[in-house]
Design an enzyme around this catalytic site. Structure first.
Site, PDB file in Angstrom:
ATOM      1  N   CYS A 173       0.838  -1.205   0.000  1.00 20.26           N
ATOM      2  CA  CYS A 173       0.000   0.000   0.000  1.00 20.26           C
ATOM      3  C   CYS A 173       0.872   1.255   0.000  1.00 20.26           C
ATOM      4  CB  CYS A 173      -0.911  -0.023   1.230  1.00 20.26           C
ATOM      5  SG  CYS A 173      -1.854   1.488   1.434  1.00 20.26           S
ATOM      6  N   CYS A 195      -0.345   4.017   2.324  1.00 19.11           N
ATOM      7  CA  CYS A 195      -0.086   3.792   3.754  1.00 19.11           C
ATOM      8  C   CYS A 195       1.399   4.012   4.082  1.00 19.11           C
ATOM      9  CB  CYS A 195      -0.442   2.363   4.165  1.00 19.11           C
ATOM     10  SG  CYS A 195      -2.006   1.788   3.527  1.00 19.11           S
ATOM     11  N   ASP A 196       2.298   3.518   3.225  1.00 20.87           N
ATOM     12  CA  ASP A 196       3.716   3.433   3.613  1.00 20.87           C
ATOM     13  C   ASP A 196       4.643   4.337   2.805  1.00 20.87           C
ATOM     14  OD1 ASP A 196       2.921   1.454   5.373  1.00 20.87           O
ATOM     15  OD2 ASP A 196       3.239  -0.141   3.897  1.00 20.87           O
TER      16      ASP A 196
END
Ligand code: FAD
Length: 254
Positions: free
Chosen positions: A131, A134-135
């Site tokens: 993701c 997300c990261d």
């Protein structure tokens, strides 16, 4: 051990919609979620096709639906379902407990397809993420690699190009450059249905077979959302399945 009318497995859009419908039909309902509520859309920073919202982030959309469900008093437990069996009642077993119920709605969605063994060994000690939203920020101004070739890969590359110093685009089993500090994987998704293969019929790709009425091959077991065999996997179709599965489950109970 508690007994419910209906246990819903998965708190994505499909599962939460099913919970709203079943609770409003005055059933006792338990939702079991192995991670956090919201499912896969939580990682999207732009949703533009949910009716009523010209543009919204996945996280904001989930928050609204979660509050709607919560305000109705739906019970949610954060446990991983590991088995469902039928005795007199259904027994839904999690990593922590067992729950009895008269009907089950499976809404476990899909999960990212994992890297091949060859690519995992090429990645070595470098972190692997599924993701970018997300990261991605963890690798600001550093070189990263994205593995994959479809629309999801394009989306991840576009997102990371605004953050990383360089984004390598890796196809299939191509080598991953030495200087990439992290590997982002975007090679499609697979249904999260392995634990149900003895309970309901699956198609060759692992999706649960059910027509538009969301009935599976097992009496009292219904399916909703992306884990169902169907042509269009989107938020609105997941929500529609949730409403149908819930309505059919209530009919079955009565
Ligand atoms: C990056 C991205 C962007 C997207 N953008 C859009 C968009 O703009 N518009 C659109 O319409 N669609 C979009 N989609 C598709 C959309 O997100 C999905 O169609 C929809 O979220 C599916 O919902 P679902 O509830 O069926 O499954 P999921 O969202 O996959 O939820 C399933 C839930 O079940 C839980 N679960 C799984 N197994 C278990 C278990 N054993 N025990 C307990 N819980 C379990 C999971 O943790 C998860 O929370 C996007 C998808 C992605 C990945």
């Amino acid at each position: 051990m508690k007994t419910y009318d209906i246990v819903i497995i998965g708190a994505g859009i499909a599962g939460m919609t099913a919970a709203i419908y079943t609770k409003r039909a005055l059933c006792s309902v338990l939702v079991l979620e192995k991670k956090i509520q919201g499912g896969q859309i939580i990682s999207s920073n732009k949703v533009c096709n949910w009716p009523g919202e010209a543009e919204i982030t996945g996280a904001d959309l989930i928050e609204k639906i979660y509050h709607q469900m919560n305000n109705l008093g739906v019970e949610v437990r954060y446990e991983n379902v590991v088995n469902v069996a039928k005795n007199d009642k259904f027994v839904v077993k999690t990593n922590e407990a067992e729950y009895f119920c008269d009907a089950v709605i499976i809404a476990t969605g899909t999960e990212p397809r994992k890297l091949s063994e060859k690519q995992i060994s090429m990645a070595g000690e470098r972190p692997i993420s599924y993701c970018a939203t997300c990261d991605g920020a963890l690798y600001t101004d550093q070189p990263v690699a994205v593995v994959g070739s479809g629309n999801t890969a394009k989306h991840e590359i576009n997102y990371l190009e605004n953050i990383a110093s360089k984004v390598y685009h890796i196809h299939h089993d191509d080598p991953i450059p030495e200087d990439a500090v992290a590997i982002f994987v975007a090679i499609g998704r697979v249904p999260d249905t392995e634990i149900f293969k003895e309970l309901v019929g699956l198609d060759p790709d692992g999706y649960i077979i059910a027509e538009e009425n969301c009935h599976t091959s097992a009496d009292g077991v219904f399916v909703a959302g992306d884990c169902r065999a169907k042509n269009l996997r989107q938020l609105v179709t997941a929500a529609a399945d949730g409403a149908i599965a819930a309505t059919e489950a209530v009919k079955y109970l009565r």
